[in-house]
Design a protein around this motif. Structure first.
Motif, PDB file in Angstrom:
ATOM      1  N   ASP A   1       0.824  -1.208   0.000  1.00  0.00           N
ATOM      2  CA  ASP A   1       0.000   0.000   0.000  1.00  0.00           C
ATOM      3  C   ASP A   1       0.858   1.258   0.000  1.00  0.00           C
ATOM      4  O   ASP A   1       0.529   2.246  -0.657  1.00  0.00           O
ATOM      5  CB  ASP A   1      -0.933   0.024   1.210  1.00  0.00           C
ATOM      6  CG  ASP A   1      -2.026  -1.038   1.135  1.00  0.00           C
ATOM      7  OD1 ASP A   1      -2.228  -1.613   0.043  1.00  0.00           O
ATOM      8  OD2 ASP A   1      -2.670  -1.282   2.173  1.00  0.00           O
ATOM      9  N   THR A   2       1.966   1.207   0.751  1.00  0.00           N
ATOM     10  CA  THR A   2       2.866   2.362   0.812  1.00  0.00           C
ATOM     11  C   THR A   2       3.429   2.665  -0.571  1.00  0.00           C
ATOM     12  O   THR A   2       3.388   3.818  -1.030  1.00  0.00           O
ATOM     13  CB  THR A   2       4.017   2.106   1.806  1.00  0.00           C
ATOM     14  OG1 THR A   2       3.463   1.919   3.108  1.00  0.00           O
ATOM     15  CG2 THR A   2       4.996   3.269   1.823  1.00  0.00           C
ATOM     16  N   PHE A   3       3.937   1.647  -1.256  1.00  0.00           N
ATOM     17  CA  PHE A   3       4.541   1.899  -2.563  1.00  0.00           C
ATOM     18  C   PHE A   3       3.503   2.253  -3.621  1.00  0.00           C
ATOM     19  O   PHE A   3       3.776   3.042  -4.522  1.00  0.00           O
ATOM     20  CB  PHE A   3       5.423   0.727  -2.999  1.00  0.00           C
ATOM     21  CG  PHE A   3       6.736   0.726  -2.273  1.00  0.00           C
ATOM     22  CD1 PHE A   3       7.687   1.707  -2.532  1.00  0.00           C
ATOM     23  CD2 PHE A   3       7.010  -0.214  -1.295  1.00  0.00           C
ATOM     24  CE1 PHE A   3       8.887   1.733  -1.846  1.00  0.00           C
ATOM     25  CE2 PHE A   3       8.208  -0.191  -0.608  1.00  0.00           C
ATOM     26  CZ  PHE A   3       9.144   0.782  -0.884  1.00  0.00           C
ATOM     27  N   LEU A   4       2.309   1.718  -3.485  1.00  0.00           N
ATOM     28  CA  LEU A   4       1.234   2.099  -4.394  1.00  0.00           C
ATOM     29  C   LEU A   4       0.903   3.581  -4.206  1.00  0.00           C
ATOM     30  O   LEU A   4       0.784   4.337  -5.171  1.00  0.00           O
ATOM     31  CB  LEU A   4      -0.008   1.239  -4.132  1.00  0.00           C
ATOM     32  CG  LEU A   4      -1.198   1.476  -5.051  1.00  0.00           C
ATOM     33  CD1 LEU A   4      -0.829   1.188  -6.504  1.00  0.00           C
ATOM     34  CD2 LEU A   4      -2.366   0.607  -4.629  1.00  0.00           C
ATOM     35  N   ARG A   5       0.815   4.000  -2.943  1.00  0.00           N
ATOM     36  CA  ARG A   5       0.525   5.404  -2.657  1.00  0.00           C
ATOM     37  C   ARG A   5       1.682   6.307  -3.117  1.00  0.00           C
ATOM     38  O   ARG A   5       1.446   7.391  -3.643  1.00  0.00           O
ATOM     39  CB  ARG A   5       0.249   5.595  -1.175  1.00  0.00           C
ATOM     40  CG  ARG A   5      -0.244   7.009  -0.901  1.00  0.00           C
ATOM     41  CD  ARG A   5      -0.979   7.153   0.382  1.00  0.00           C
ATOM     42  NE  ARG A   5      -2.215   6.402   0.400  1.00  0.00           N
ATOM     43  CZ  ARG A   5      -2.992   6.298   1.468  1.00  0.00           C
ATOM     44  NH1 ARG A   5      -2.656   6.900   2.591  1.00  0.00           N
ATOM     45  NH2 ARG A   5      -4.104   5.602   1.434  1.00  0.00           N
ATOM     46  N   VAL A   6       2.909   5.859  -2.911  1.00  0.00           N
ATOM     47  CA  VAL A   6       4.074   6.641  -3.367  1.00  0.00           C
ATOM     48  C   VAL A   6       4.005   6.807  -4.881  1.00  0.00           C
ATOM     49  O   VAL A   6       4.147   7.919  -5.404  1.00  0.00           O
ATOM     50  CB  VAL A   6       5.403   5.963  -2.951  1.00  0.00           C
ATOM     51  CG1 VAL A   6       6.590   6.536  -3.719  1.00  0.00           C
ATOM     52  CG2 VAL A   6       5.619   6.106  -1.446  1.00  0.00           C
ATOM     53  N   TYR A   7       3.770   5.712  -5.578  1.00  0.00           N
ATOM     54  CA  TYR A   7       3.721   5.756  -7.049  1.00  0.00           C
ATOM     55  C   TYR A   7       2.618   6.698  -7.538  1.00  0.00           C
ATOM     56  O   TYR A   7       2.834   7.509  -8.429  1.00  0.00           O
ATOM     57  CB  TYR A   7       3.502   4.347  -7.600  1.00  0.00           C
ATOM     58  CG  TYR A   7       3.557   4.296  -9.106  1.00  0.00           C
ATOM     59  CD1 TYR A   7       4.782   4.297  -9.768  1.00  0.00           C
ATOM     60  CD2 TYR A   7       2.389   4.250  -9.864  1.00  0.00           C
ATOM     61  CE1 TYR A   7       4.845   4.261 -11.150  1.00  0.00           C
ATOM     62  CE2 TYR A   7       2.445   4.221 -11.245  1.00  0.00           C
ATOM     63  CZ  TYR A   7       3.679   4.221 -11.887  1.00  0.00           C
ATOM     64  OH  TYR A   7       3.734   4.196 -13.251  1.00  0.00           O
ATOM     65  N   ASN A   8       1.451   6.583  -6.921  1.00  0.00           N
ATOM     66  CA  ASN A   8       0.319   7.415  -7.348  1.00  0.00           C
ATOM     67  C   ASN A   8       0.463   8.883  -6.970  1.00  0.00           C
ATOM     68  O   ASN A   8      -0.261   9.730  -7.504  1.00  0.00           O
ATOM     69  CB  ASN A   8      -0.993   6.871  -6.775  1.00  0.00           C
ATOM     70  CG  ASN A   8      -1.397   5.572  -7.441  1.00  0.00           C
ATOM     71  OD1 ASN A   8      -1.088   5.337  -8.607  1.00  0.00           O
ATOM     72  ND2 ASN A   8      -2.072   4.718  -6.701  1.00  0.00           N
TER      73      ASN A   8
END
Length: 192
Positions: free
Chosen positions: A51-58
């Protein structure tokens, strides 16, 4: 400020998947350790990392290059863990066994080279008691204690990650440590 991470973030923002992959490789273990310590569950920690990396990417377009990338990503990871903790119903017992951390114990490095088997058992039991005590910390103290003592962040860095004044961080670290001291004193006659 780490210029390499800032450069990687810029490249990733412009669609460079290799740059984003490098950022993931730099931070996946650190974010996992943070999430595991906050959540106390391997599967939940792995989900929090994703979730952290998804949020970072987005949200790469929102990253402020004048800010340390590490502060930004730790803030995202910490906030996601806090959200998960808030959504939990208190279904665990304060004296429940913690799952084994698979070698991620921060006290493991304290072991002597000449350690006797009985010393290893005592150290292992101490680690379990401390892990259980950390899991019982109130939410507002848990994140600052984990960032301070397990991730060795300064009070200023913790303030930046959590978006709070250093004086508040200092107070919460002190109160969290006192809570742990009392918990350990009553549960196992340990002292910090």
């Amino acid at each position: 400020m780490n210029l390499v991470e800032t450069r990687l973030a810029k490249l990733a923002r412009n669609g460079d998947r290799g740059a984003f992959e490098e950022l993931v490789n730099l931070y996946k273990d650190k974010i996992f350790h943070l999430a595991y310590r906050m959540l106390g569950n391997k599967q939940e920690a792995e989900d929090a990392v994703q979730d952290t990396f998804l949020r970072v990417y987005n949200n790469l377009d929102r990253y402020d290059e004048n800010q340390k990338f590490s502060t930004w990503i730790f803030r995202i990871g910490t906030n996601l863990c806090i959200d998960r903790l808030r959504k939990r119903k208190p279904t665990y017992s304060l004296d429940a066994e913690m799952p084994d951390s698979e070698g991620n114990d921060f006290y493991a490095m304290l072991a002597s080279k000449d350690e006797l088997p009985e010393d290893q058992i005592v150290l292992s039991e101490t680690q379990q008691v401390i892990r259980r005590a950390i899991q019982t910390l109130p939410e507002k103290y848990k994140s600052v204690v984990i960032l301070r003592y397990l991730h060795d962040m300064s009070l200023q860095e913790i303030g930046d990650v959590l978006g709070m004044p250093v004086t508040t961080v200092k107070t919460r670290v002190h109160r969290g440590r006192e809570y742990l001291r009392k918990k350990l004193d009553t549960d196992a006659n340990f002292s910090l």
